[in-house]
Design a protein around this motif. Sequence first.
Motif, short mmCIF file in Angstrom:
data_model
loop_
_atom_site.label_atom_id
_atom_site.label_comp_id
_atom_site.label_asym_id
_atom_site.label_seq_id
_atom_site.Cartn_x
_atom_site.Cartn_y
_atom_site.Cartn_z
N ILE A 1 9.27 5.20 4.69
CA ILE A 1 9.32 3.89 4.04
C ILE A 1 10.66 3.72 3.33
O ILE A 1 11.11 4.61 2.63
CB ILE A 1 8.18 3.76 2.99
N VAL B 1 9.86 -1.92 3.21
CA VAL B 1 8.97 -2.58 2.25
C VAL B 1 9.85 -3.25 1.21
O VAL B 1 10.60 -2.59 0.50
CB VAL B 1 8.02 -1.56 1.57
N LEU C 1 12.10 1.45 0.52
CA LEU C 1 11.59 0.53 -0.51
C LEU C 1 12.76 -0.13 -1.22
O LEU C 1 13.64 0.55 -1.76
CB LEU C 1 10.74 1.30 -1.52
N ASP D 1 9.71 2.05 8.01
CA ASP D 1 9.20 0.73 7.69
C ASP D 1 9.89 0.20 6.45
O ASP D 1 10.03 0.92 5.47
CB ASP D 1 7.68 0.78 7.44
N ARG E 1 6.62 -5.10 5.18
CA ARG E 1 5.80 -5.64 4.10
C ARG E 1 6.76 -6.36 3.16
O ARG E 1 7.75 -5.79 2.72
CB ARG E 1 5.06 -4.55 3.31
#
Lengths: 221, 184
Positions: free
Chosen positions: A144, A174, A146, A172, A198
């Motif tokens: 992730i 976020v 972030l 991913d 996200r």
Amino acid sequence: MSCIFRYFPPMKMAFLLIIGLLVLFVIRLCYVLFHLQEKPLKALKSRSVLAVAGSGGHTTEIVRLLSSLPSTFRPHSYVVATSDKMSVTKIESFESTEGSENKFTLYKIPRSREVSQSWGSTIITTFHACLASFPIMWKSRPDILLCNGPGTCIPLCIVALIYKVLGICATDIVFVESMCRVTTMSLSGKILYPFANRFYVQWPQLLQQYPNAIYLGGRLV
Amino acid sequence: MSLLFLILIDNSVSFRTTEICFMSVFVTVGTTSFDELTELVTSEPILKILETKSYSSLLVQYGRGHHQVKECNTAGLKINGYRYKDSISGDITNADLVISHAGAGTCLEVLGARKPLVVVVNEKLMDNHQFELAKQLHQDGHLLYCTCSTLGSTLSEMDLQSLEPLPAPKTNKFGEDLTLHFQL
């Protein structure tokens, strides 16, 4: 152009190869973007997080967001702009409260853009920051990434997307828009909105402009 | 706030107690330069208003500003100032009123400490997005909001009891949502 190819066939082959690779890259990019919002297929025991720190309140927000994550979201690593000493202090203070057994890594990156920097020179500094992002994302390969808005996150997200398209890592993105963004999105938010897995906002007014963003009912920090 | 109880004995040997409150104001501009505010807040008209509201000390954190606030006593207030500290949370805790620039982090830190806050918007930075948060928190009744030209009237008319405490953030919801999405 055709006479060059008559006398230099290898160049024609190389040209066709490059075009072919670009087409494959674009197809793969479209596939990645199409499947952005889906849940990850693999169930893992833990997911590593690379958090992007920034000046002002960005690092304070990032640290508060990390504090809400269970220990399965470990290990933590951070990317900090080279000129940002305050963020290093905040991060070290946060990690020391999390327990001495938790190790974390700090990566340094040149700033993409200083406040009020001209857009012309920003292209150059962002490119420089992108080059620095390749080895950071290669070493880190987080599950992730972030971020919450500092310009520092753009080059890292670009590289994360490139690596994902090339199959090097499946990071991913976020993105949590800063809580001081009530009615207008940050520039980083506008850029990353189509590419984040996200995308969270902290005020409901932003849902009108960004209907696919996630609003959890109030401020997150 | 410190309370000083004076026990006075008069000729008829009765005891009277008098409570004296020393209320203090903390002014902060974070890492910005906001000379217009720091000069205004140490000027006679504003100091007089603060004195009528029973404030007796003023501490100014002036950040990158050229106007430096030095230790002095003016218009009945004890005044002092500094550029930066590692953390201003102690000065926020000791204050009875905080006057600050429209910095998002400062707003949250002061409101998180449950202190009354007057945010002064720097009109020279009109494109600064940080106004959005201060404006929204003002609309929600958590702080008072003004410009340098209206600071005097805001302080004169302020009713700090009417301010609502800021609710705690839903940080745990972020953790829950991410855990659910990533199936951990």
